[in-house]
Design a protein around this motif. Sequence first.
Motif, PDB file in Angstrom:
ATOM      1  N   LYS A  75       6.825  19.195  13.059  1.00  0.00           N
ATOM      2  CA  LYS A  75       6.865  20.636  13.271  1.00  0.00           C
ATOM      3  C   LYS A  75       5.454  21.179  13.104  1.00  0.00           C
ATOM      4  O   LYS A  75       4.617  20.550  12.466  1.00  0.00           O
ATOM      5  N   HIS A  76       5.201  22.347  13.674  1.00  0.00           N
ATOM      6  CA  HIS A  76       3.866  22.924  13.561  1.00  0.00           C
ATOM      7  C   HIS A  76       3.886  24.208  12.749  1.00  0.00           C
ATOM      8  O   HIS A  76       4.594  25.160  13.078  1.00  0.00           O
ATOM      9  N   PHE A  84       2.086  31.163   6.532  1.00  0.00           N
ATOM     10  CA  PHE A  84       2.357  29.745   6.281  1.00  0.00           C
ATOM     11  C   PHE A  84       3.560  29.535   5.366  1.00  0.00           C
ATOM     12  O   PHE A  84       4.490  28.793   5.702  1.00  0.00           O
ATOM     13  N   VAL A  85       3.578  30.187   4.215  1.00  0.00           N
ATOM     14  CA  VAL A  85       4.663  29.985   3.248  1.00  0.00           C
ATOM     15  C   VAL A  85       5.993  30.493   3.802  1.00  0.00           C
ATOM     16  O   VAL A  85       7.033  29.832   3.648  1.00  0.00           O
ATOM     17  N   GLU A  86       5.976  31.623   4.479  1.00  0.00           N
ATOM     18  CA  GLU A  86       7.207  32.173   5.045  1.00  0.00           C
ATOM     19  C   GLU A  86       7.778  31.241   6.104  1.00  0.00           C
ATOM     20  O   GLU A  86       8.996  31.040   6.178  1.00  0.00           O
ATOM     21  N   GLN A  87       6.917  30.656   6.932  1.00  0.00           N
ATOM     22  CA  GLN A  87       7.376  29.714   7.943  1.00  0.00           C
ATOM     23  C   GLN A  87       7.907  28.438   7.295  1.00  0.00           C
ATOM     24  O   GLN A  87       8.862  27.822   7.789  1.00  0.00           O
ATOM     25  N   LEU A  88       7.302  28.056   6.193  1.00  0.00           N
ATOM     26  CA  LEU A  88       7.735  26.864   5.472  1.00  0.00           C
ATOM     27  C   LEU A  88       9.149  27.052   4.921  1.00  0.00           C
ATOM     28  O   LEU A  88       9.958  26.122   4.911  1.00  0.00           O
ATOM     29  N   VAL A  90      11.507  28.628   6.271  1.00  0.00           N
ATOM     30  CA  VAL A  90      12.454  28.471   7.373  1.00  0.00           C
ATOM     31  C   VAL A  90      12.762  26.998   7.604  1.00  0.00           C
ATOM     32  O   VAL A  90      13.894  26.620   7.924  1.00  0.00           O
ATOM     33  N   VAL A  91      11.751  26.157   7.407  1.00  0.00           N
ATOM     34  CA  VAL A  91      11.902  24.714   7.628  1.00  0.00           C
ATOM     35  C   VAL A  91      12.708  24.056   6.506  1.00  0.00           C
ATOM     36  O   VAL A  91      13.547  23.188   6.746  1.00  0.00           O
ATOM     37  N   ARG A  92      12.442  24.479   5.263  1.00  0.00           N
ATOM     38  CA  ARG A  92      13.131  23.882   4.116  1.00  0.00           C
ATOM     39  C   ARG A  92      13.152  24.857   2.954  1.00  0.00           C
ATOM     40  O   ARG A  92      12.151  25.498   2.650  1.00  0.00           O
ATOM     41  N   THR A  93      14.281  24.949   2.286  1.00  0.00           N
ATOM     42  CA  THR A  93      14.374  25.838   1.126  1.00  0.00           C
ATOM     43  C   THR A  93      13.594  25.236  -0.037  1.00  0.00           C
ATOM     44  O   THR A  93      13.390  24.014  -0.109  1.00  0.00           O
ATOM     45  N   ARG A  94      13.194  26.078  -0.944  1.00  0.00           N
ATOM     46  CA  ARG A  94      12.429  25.604  -2.098  1.00  0.00           C
ATOM     47  C   ARG A  94      13.283  24.747  -3.036  1.00  0.00           C
ATOM     48  O   ARG A  94      12.755  23.925  -3.784  1.00  0.00           O
TER      49      ARG A  94
END
Length: 266
Positions: A75-76, A84-88, A90-94
């Motif tokens: 993924k990009h 960056f953190v907000e998009q991250l 979306v990819v995976r929850t903390r």
Amino acid sequence: MSIATLTITRNCLVFLLLLSSFNVICLAVDFPLRDKYPNVPVYSAAQLKQDFSKVIIIDVRTKFEYSVVRMNGAKHISVAKMTFVEQLKVVRTRKSNKKIIFYCNGNTCSKSYTAVTKAKKAGFNNVYAYDAGIFAWVKQYPELASLLGQSPVHQFAIIKKKTLQAKLLDFRQFQQAASISNSLVIDIRDPRQRKLSIGLVDTKIPLDKLTNFLKRGTWKNRDLLIYDNVGRQVTWLQYLLMAHGYTRYHFLEKGARGTVSAPLIN
């Protein structure tokens, strides 16, 4: 224990100590930024190959670099973006324990380390840097990489170092070439990198936008003189120029930063 045995044992211990020291030195040379980021856990190529289908792989370079070459399935999310953190998220929850592996261009690129640092600060766990970078990955596992949308990456498609070097001009040569009437100087740096001027009249086009011009064949009859920040992004640009049939182009060796005595910035 005999004197001969003691001597052999001592020599073996000395050899092991020397070997250990040699490995530490080699590691420092191969990964010069690890000392700067001691709290960033790293993933080796062998580990990533083994866990390839079990982890989330994120390319943290520019969108343009990602479009040229990337790991399959990556993924990009650009680490340079404020989102960056907000998009991250979306990819995976903390709260998830699924591993995230960040990568960038290579062992002298700090983006993967920066991505891990930002992710950890934002509350993400199980985040790692594959700091050998995409160059090393493509060479080692071409079947798990894509170049200009094609996978596997065939070794003959990888631009040789001498092919890039043939297109590099030092600053004096670059200035002389810029004085020719048919030349066009293009600054492909991001806006945030343009505080440093190289003193030439140029056209400012970020890489992501330059792609569309090249696809349309714009400026094929001009002598293109292109420069980036530190001479690294032009490596990927050359793939696109060659793919679209451009031959009349040169790059500024070491980029804008190479024209002054200043530290290189990724």
